[in-house]
Design a protein around this motif. Structure first.
Motif, PDB file in Angstrom:
ATOM      1  N   THR A 183      44.811 -86.579   8.749  1.00  0.00           N
ATOM      2  CA  THR A 183      44.946 -87.230  10.046  1.00  0.00           C
ATOM      3  C   THR A 183      46.191 -86.717  10.750  1.00  0.00           C
ATOM      4  O   THR A 183      47.271 -86.641  10.166  1.00  0.00           O
ATOM      5  N   ARG A 215      37.552 -73.656  15.282  1.00  0.00           N
ATOM      6  CA  ARG A 215      38.109 -74.831  15.984  1.00  0.00           C
ATOM      7  C   ARG A 215      38.623 -74.448  17.367  1.00  0.00           C
ATOM      8  O   ARG A 215      38.409 -75.173  18.344  1.00  0.00           O
ATOM      9  N   ARG A 222      35.365 -76.314  25.204  1.00  0.00           N
ATOM     10  CA  ARG A 222      35.385 -77.706  25.690  1.00  0.00           C
ATOM     11  C   ARG A 222      36.183 -77.836  26.978  1.00  0.00           C
ATOM     12  O   ARG A 222      35.784 -78.549  27.907  1.00  0.00           O
ATOM     13  N   ARG A 319      41.266 -79.453  15.562  1.00  0.00           N
ATOM     14  CA  ARG A 319      40.098 -80.284  15.214  1.00  0.00           C
ATOM     15  C   ARG A 319      40.256 -81.697  15.763  1.00  0.00           C
ATOM     16  O   ARG A 319      39.344 -82.252  16.406  1.00  0.00           O
ATOM     17  N   ALA A 320      41.442 -82.290  15.521  1.00  0.00           N
ATOM     18  CA  ALA A 320      41.682 -83.647  15.998  1.00  0.00           C
ATOM     19  C   ALA A 320      41.695 -83.699  17.522  1.00  0.00           C
ATOM     20  O   ALA A 320      41.255 -84.683  18.127  1.00  0.00           O
ATOM     21  N   THR A 323      38.158 -83.697  18.854  1.00  0.00           N
ATOM     22  CA  THR A 323      37.574 -85.031  18.641  1.00  0.00           C
ATOM     23  C   THR A 323      38.114 -86.032  19.644  1.00  0.00           C
ATOM     24  O   THR A 323      37.370 -86.846  20.212  1.00  0.00           O
ATOM     25  N   SER A 324      39.424 -85.977  19.888  1.00  0.00           N
ATOM     26  CA  SER A 324      40.044 -86.914  20.816  1.00  0.00           C
ATOM     27  C   SER A 324      39.534 -86.721  22.241  1.00  0.00           C
ATOM     28  O   SER A 324      39.323 -87.701  22.973  1.00  0.00           O
ATOM     29  N   GLY A 326      36.642 -85.630  23.126  1.00  0.00           N
ATOM     30  CA  GLY A 326      35.249 -86.029  23.239  1.00  0.00           C
ATOM     31  C   GLY A 326      34.406 -84.961  23.909  1.00  0.00           C
ATOM     32  O   GLY A 326      34.890 -83.881  24.266  1.00  0.00           O
TER      33      GLY A 326
END
Length: 563
Positions: A183, A215, A222, A319-320, A323-324, A326
């Protein structure tokens, strides 16, 4: 009786360091005689080449290599290579021999003042207080090298190896390294990225892994951001045939500001912000542009002029971050004709070396102005452009390309992009003597991947003795030596300041003749037909075991060098 030497062998086995890279002397004999069969000894004929081969091995495996050097002379000869290993994040344990500790106070023959000899380039220099402490010191050095991805030096007096070792006294602890928590707090970074309207990504060497590439591709797609490669990086941090790859970031402030003129955020992943070469006045980035850095190297974070710097595994941070952020919100129907998908406002405002169609079938994204200029003047003898065009047509996609041809590096990068992780390897320190030995270590560690090194003839002479190691062990590297008979990059720099260089050319030097004397097969070419034939035949054998080959190519000095 168990000796310190035997206990050290056990540490090496536990740490998977069973290959010894060395050029030993008398202070190392006691460690090496009657070496167990499960330990492999790799000899190189100069200590710089020893560390260079070990660097390639360590970079490929991401695990520490074991290096054994001879007291002052050995460590001194290797300092430049150790500096390169530190900046290239090559993990290694470097054991340096010392005179007998029982009379070190008298400074006998071969006694070395070793602790500060390599300066601050080792992550740590360990001098065990007693012979009993040697195995644990080497275990400690291994863990430090693995954790921080760099060289660690351990100094061992020659009499320590035969000393009796009592494991009940001080043992080399079995350290179990548990994974760090996955994390990562990216809240502040996610806000910066989400607020940006025109983000730009700079990919660094620290992102050169399969997961790192995947990643960062996901993030760039994105946020629809162009991705630049860090200047003078040792590795490629992003696939250079991807539609969002913008090129190699310039290495001076005016040009950096020019290409970033339309950006509002620069996200640097896997390196410091931002590496430069010539000094120039003015800010590093345009006024109003925010900078964020993600790196696993604390030193890179500390020296970066950034608003936010995260010290963590770049792969996990990205990666995080994805994800954050979206999923990407659906786009509204365009009110006016839009630019093509492969372009961005940034790329339009500041064309990169890889924007227009390249002559190479491997470079879908781009051609460099350097390449275009070289093509216009292409005559005999061969130019770098002709050589790299021929290379681009025959090299397999997964080729590990090792570079040490300073005057033609920009053209090489434009025409032969890195398309898979470890697709490009170079010396981030800038010193010469890395590519020849490192390519040997890379091939030894990655026998199933083609390894090709492009090296200038001047550069080759810094570590040409490493070719003996490849010939002796039958390591199937292909070296393409760009023979222009001089230091072309130095000549270009002298021209820029309007001065006359004092150094001569050396057209009589033939790396090929030296390579033959060291046991390598050599092919010499001076025209395009011979070049095409030689490269085609060599490429067909790149996956076969053994058979090191050096192709010496007579080329005209490059006139288009741009750092």
């Amino acid at each position: 009786m168990t000796t310190v030497r035997e206990a050290t062998y056990d540490v090496m086995r536990r740490q998977a360091m069973t290959t010894i890279f060395s050029n030993p002397g008398s202070t190392e004999v006691a460690f090496l005689v009657d070496l167990p069969d499960d330990l492999d000894f790799v000899l190189a004929l100069h200590e710089g080449s020893v560390v260079g081969v070990a660097s390639g091995w360590a970079i490929a495996r991401r695990e520490p290599a074991f290096v054994l050097l001879h007291t002052t002379a050995g460590l001194g000869n290797a300092v430049g290579a150790i500096a390169t290993a530190r900046v290239n994040h090559a993990p290694m344990v470097i054991v340096v021999g010392q005179q007998d500790r029982r009379h070190l106070a008298l400074e006998p023959f071969l006694a070395g003042r070793l602790e500060g000899l390599a300066g601050d380039y080792p992550l740590e220099v360990i001098s065990p207080v007693r012979a009993q402490d040697v195995p644990s010191a080497i275990a400690r050095a291994t863990h430090r090298a693995r954790r921080d991805q760099g060289p660690v030096v351990v100094i061992v007096p020659m009499d320590d190896w035969e000393a009796e070792y009592d494991p009940a006294d001080v043992s080399a602890a079995r350290v179990v390294r548990t994974p760090m928590p996955r994390t990562v707090d990216v809240l502040d970074l996610a806000r910066m990225v989400a607020d940006a309207e025109r983000p730009v990504v700079v990919a660094g060497s620290g992102n050169d892994s399969a997961d790192g590439w995947d990643r960062l591709v996901a993030l760039a797609e994105r946020i629809d951001a162009p991705v630049w490669q860090e200047p003078f990086g040792s590795r490629a941090g992003f696939p250079q045939d991807h539609r969002l790859f913008a090129g190699h970031l310039p290495a001076d402030r005016p040009r950096v500001r020019e290409v970033l003129a339309d950006a509002d955020l620069v996200l640097v992943v896997g390196c410091a912000a931002l590496r430069q070469y010539p000094y120039a006045e003015g800010p590093l980035v345009p006024d109003g542009v925010r900078v964020a850095v993600v790196t696993a190297d604390p030193d890179e974070a500390y020296r970066s002029p950034a608003e936010l710097a995260l010290v963590a595994d770049p792969t996990e941070v990205v990666r995080a971050l994805v994800t954050s952020l979206g999923p990407r919100p659906p786009e509204e129907p365009p009110a006016a004709p839009q630019v093509e998908e492969t372009a961005s406002p940034l790329v339009e405002a500041a064309p990169s070396p890889l924007v227009e169609a390249a002559p190479s079938p491997l470079v879908e994204a781009a051609a460099s102005p350097l390449v275009e200029r070289a093509q216009r003047v292409e005559t005999h003898p061969l130019t770098s452009t002709a050589v790299f065009r021929a290379l681009s047509t025959v090299l397999p996609r997964d080729t590990v390309l090792v570079e040490e041809s300073p005057s033609s590096r920009p053209i090489l990068q434009a025409m032969v992009p890195a398309r898979e992780p470890l697709g490009f390897v170079s010396a981030a320190m800038g010193g010469l003597g890395f590519a020849m030995p490192a390519s040997i270590g890379l091939k030894m560690a990655l026998p199933d991947r083609p390894v090709v090194a492009v090296v200038g003839d001047g550069s080759a002479m810094y570590a040409v003795q490493s070719l003996w190691t490849a010939a002796h062990r039958d390591v199937g590297v292909l070296w393409v030596v760009m023979a222009n008979g001089g230091y072309a990059v130095m000549d270009r720099l002298a021209e820029r300041v309007g001065g006359k260089p004092p150094w001569p050319s050396f057209p009589e030097v033939s790396v090929g003749r030296v390579a033959e004397a060291l046991g390598c097969r050599v092919v010499r070419v001076d025209d395009e037909a011979a070049l095409s034939d030689a490269l085609g035949e060599a490429a067909s054998r790149l996956r076969e075991p053994g058979g090191p080959l050096l192709i010496e190519v007579s080329v005209a000095p490059d006139t288009s060098f741009a750092p």
